[in-house]
Scaffold this motif. Sequence first.
Motif, PDB file in Angstrom:
ATOM      1  N   PHE A 106       0.811  -1.220   0.000  1.00 27.43           N
ATOM      2  CA  PHE A 106       0.000   0.000   0.000  1.00 27.43           C
ATOM      3  C   PHE A 106       0.852   1.281   0.000  1.00 27.43           C
ATOM      4  O   PHE A 106       0.425   2.315   0.504  1.00 27.43           O
ATOM      5  CB  PHE A 106      -0.969   0.018   1.186  1.00 27.43           C
ATOM      6  N   ALA A 107       2.033   1.216  -0.579  1.00 24.58           N
ATOM      7  CA  ALA A 107       2.873   2.407  -0.684  1.00 24.58           C
ATOM      8  C   ALA A 107       2.182   3.444  -1.578  1.00 24.58           C
ATOM      9  O   ALA A 107       1.646   3.103  -2.629  1.00 24.58           O
ATOM     10  CB  ALA A 107       4.232   2.044  -1.262  1.00 24.58           C
ATOM     11  N   PRO A 108       2.182   4.732  -1.179  1.00 28.15           N
ATOM     12  CA  PRO A 108       1.565   5.763  -2.012  1.00 28.15           C
ATOM     13  C   PRO A 108       2.450   6.101  -3.207  1.00 28.15           C
ATOM     14  O   PRO A 108       3.676   6.069  -3.131  1.00 28.15           O
ATOM     15  CB  PRO A 108       1.435   6.956  -1.063  1.00 28.15           C
ATOM     16  N   ALA A 109       1.812   6.415  -4.328  1.00 25.38           N
ATOM     17  CA  ALA A 109       2.539   6.794  -5.538  1.00 25.38           C
ATOM     18  C   ALA A 109       1.618   7.658  -6.385  1.00 25.38           C
ATOM     19  O   ALA A 109       0.452   7.871  -6.045  1.00 25.38           O
ATOM     20  CB  ALA A 109       3.002   5.559  -6.307  1.00 25.38           C
ATOM     21  N   ARG A 110       2.144   8.178  -7.481  1.00 29.23           N
ATOM     22  CA  ARG A 110       1.345   9.005  -8.398  1.00 29.23           C
ATOM     23  C   ARG A 110       1.527   8.488  -9.818  1.00 29.23           C
ATOM     24  O   ARG A 110       2.648   8.224 -10.256  1.00 29.23           O
ATOM     25  CB  ARG A 110       1.747  10.469  -8.294  1.00 29.23           C
ATOM     26  N   GLN A 111       0.421   8.354 -10.530  1.00 25.72           N
ATOM     27  CA  GLN A 111       0.456   7.865 -11.887  1.00 25.72           C
ATOM     28  C   GLN A 111       1.002   8.925 -12.842  1.00 25.72           C
ATOM     29  O   GLN A 111       0.625  10.094 -12.769  1.00 25.72           O
ATOM     30  CB  GLN A 111      -0.951   7.443 -12.336  1.00 25.72           C
TER      31      GLN A 111
END
Length: 207
Positions: A106-111
Amino acid sequence: MPAHGFVRTRLWDLRSASPEADGQVLLRLGLSDDASTRALWDFAFDLELCVTVGPTLRLALSTRNTGAAAFTITQALHSYLCVSDIEQTSVLGLDGCDYLDKVQNFAPARQSGAVEFGGETDRIYTGTRFDCLIEDRAGGRSIRVAKQGSTSTVVWNPWREREQALTDMAAGEHRHMLCVETCNAGPDQITLAPGAAHTLVATMSVA
C-alpha cells in the motif's frame, strides 16, 4: 470479514426482469440483511443491483440504510474485462492521480501517463471521478468505463506468479484479463445515516 466483504459471495433475489422500450433488458437483483449477515456486520440494509444489458452494460448498485444507526461502507463493482494481450493493453484517464500500491504494501505513488502492464498490478486510485479508457491494441478496440457515485478506481492484473495461487484461473489466463473497478475504496468511504441511500454506477461500452 471475508475478502472484499460478505456481499460478494451471497445469493441475490431476482426482483424483476423486463425488456425496455429501446430494446435493452433490465434486471433488478436484491439483497437485505438477515441473521447471517448480522452475525458478520450488525446493521440493517437493503441492496439493489440494477443491470441494464444492451449496446452498453450499466451496473447500478444502490445501498439503503434501513436501520436506526449510521454505518460506513466501502464498495466496488468488479468489472473483469477480456483483453487480447495484457502487455499490449493500457488504461487512460488516471494520469496524475494518486494511488495506493497493494503490491508494495500500500505504498503511495502518483500515476504518470497511461497505466501499462509488465507485472502484477493491484492499485487503488483515489480522489478520481474520471472515466477510464482501456486501449486493447492487439484487439483493435477501446473499452470505456464511465462511473457515478465513485471517487476511486481499482486496476488489477495478477500476472503469472499471483495467477498460480488463484484456483479459478488457468495457466496463462492473466494475459487476457484486466479488472478496472468502479469503487469507493481505501480512504474513500461512504457513511449513510438512517434512511439514506447511495448509488454506485458503472457503465461499460466499446468506444
